[in-house]
Scaffold this motif. Structure first.
Motif, mmCIF file in Angstrom:
data_model
loop_
_atom_site.group_PDB
_atom_site.id
_atom_site.type_symbol
_atom_site.label_atom_id
_atom_site.label_comp_id
_atom_site.label_asym_id
_atom_site.label_seq_id
_atom_site.Cartn_x
_atom_site.Cartn_y
_atom_site.Cartn_z
ATOM 1 N N VAL A 131 0.880 -1.164 0.000
ATOM 2 C CA VAL A 131 0.000 0.000 0.000
ATOM 3 C C VAL A 131 0.919 1.216 0.000
ATOM 4 N N ALA A 132 0.749 2.052 -0.984
ATOM 5 C CA ALA A 132 1.671 3.177 -1.204
ATOM 6 C C ALA A 132 3.110 2.643 -1.219
ATOM 7 N N ASP A 133 3.995 3.225 -0.386
ATOM 8 C CA ASP A 133 5.387 2.776 -0.394
ATOM 9 C C ASP A 133 5.669 1.755 0.713
ATOM 10 N N LEU A 134 4.603 1.195 1.270
ATOM 11 C CA LEU A 134 4.742 0.169 2.307
ATOM 12 C C LEU A 134 4.622 -1.203 1.654
ATOM 13 N N ARG A 135 5.616 -2.090 1.944
ATOM 14 C CA ARG A 135 5.619 -3.411 1.331
ATOM 15 C C ARG A 135 5.696 -4.505 2.371
ATOM 16 N N LEU A 136 4.879 -5.523 2.210
ATOM 17 C CA LEU A 136 4.957 -6.693 3.105
ATOM 18 C C LEU A 136 5.356 -7.886 2.256
#
Ligand code: CA
Length: 226
Positions: A131-136
């Motif tokens: 989500v946006a610049d957040l990565r899991l």
């Protein structure tokens, strides 16, 4: 990988949801046909595990018919005590993708889930959530934002994963309690608030824009827009 369990027997639900979570799936539970159809139709599930005889007089098959009618092709594994050949054939003919009879062995259920996910192609492309610049990264359980590693406790990871899988939607406290904590009652504590605030510190405090939003009186939402 989010799995919806539509099942009214509390013991079966507990056993199922616990086992699924231990195997790395996210399990959400609906206890009757009305809620089941609603969640099945509105959520973004990789798989639905469907009991047939539900307390509000709904046969799980009618839920499947409803879904298929609207073009929803989410794989459905029917899990039922209706074990005769006729019933099994009927379940598959009416849109079920697989049929397992109760009592069942968890290992067999898992293997069948894997087959269904493999067939629908969800297994491979679910290795990463963003989500946006957040990565899991779901394989390594690593999280980063704007290229910086973020260290999360297992529960924080599950909480974040659940929110990101429902990004843009409001996630209620009940959904979180059931899916992330495995509580089917409200413990009347601030356990959620504490974890949300920890998570927010880790993913939002040093970054912008804020991604984790509180929807007052309802729950939480992760997404871009505020
Ligand atoms: Ca039942």
């Amino acid at each position: 990988m989010p799995i919806l369990v539509i099942e009214d027997e509390a013991d079966v639900v507990r056993y199922l949801c616990k086992g699924l979570r231990e195997s790395g799936y996210t399990a959400t539970w609906a206890a009757d046909g009305t809620e089941g159809l609603h969640l099945a139709a509105t959520g973004n599930w990789d798989l639905i595990i469907m009991d047939r005889m539900l307390p509000d007089g709904v046969d799980g098959l009618s839920i499947i018919r409803n879904l298929r009618k609207t073009g929803n092709r989410t794989p459905v594994l029917i899990l039922s005590a209706l074990a005769t050949l006729d019933e099994r054939v009927r379940g598959l003919r009416e849109g079920g993708d697989d049929y397992l009879t109760k009592p069942f062995a968890f290992a067999e259920l898992l293997a069948r889930i894997e087959v269904l996910l493999r067939r629908s192609g969800t297994r491979e492309d679910a290795a990463e959530l963003c989500v946006a610049d957040l990565r899991l990264d779901l394989r390594t359980r690593r999280v980063e934002r704007a290229g910086q590693d973020i260290s999360l406790q297992p529960r924080e990871f599950r909480l974040l994963e659940f929110l990101v899988r429902h990004q843009g939607q409001v996630v209620t406290r009940t959904m979180l309690l059931e899916s992330v904590w495995d509580y089917h009652f409200d413990p009347q504590t601030n356990v959620i608030d504490v974890q949300i605030s920890r998570l927010r510190n880790k993913i939002d405090r040093d970054f912008s824009p804020a991604l984790l939003h509180t929807v007052r009186g309802v729950g939480y939402r992760i997404g871009f827009d505020g």
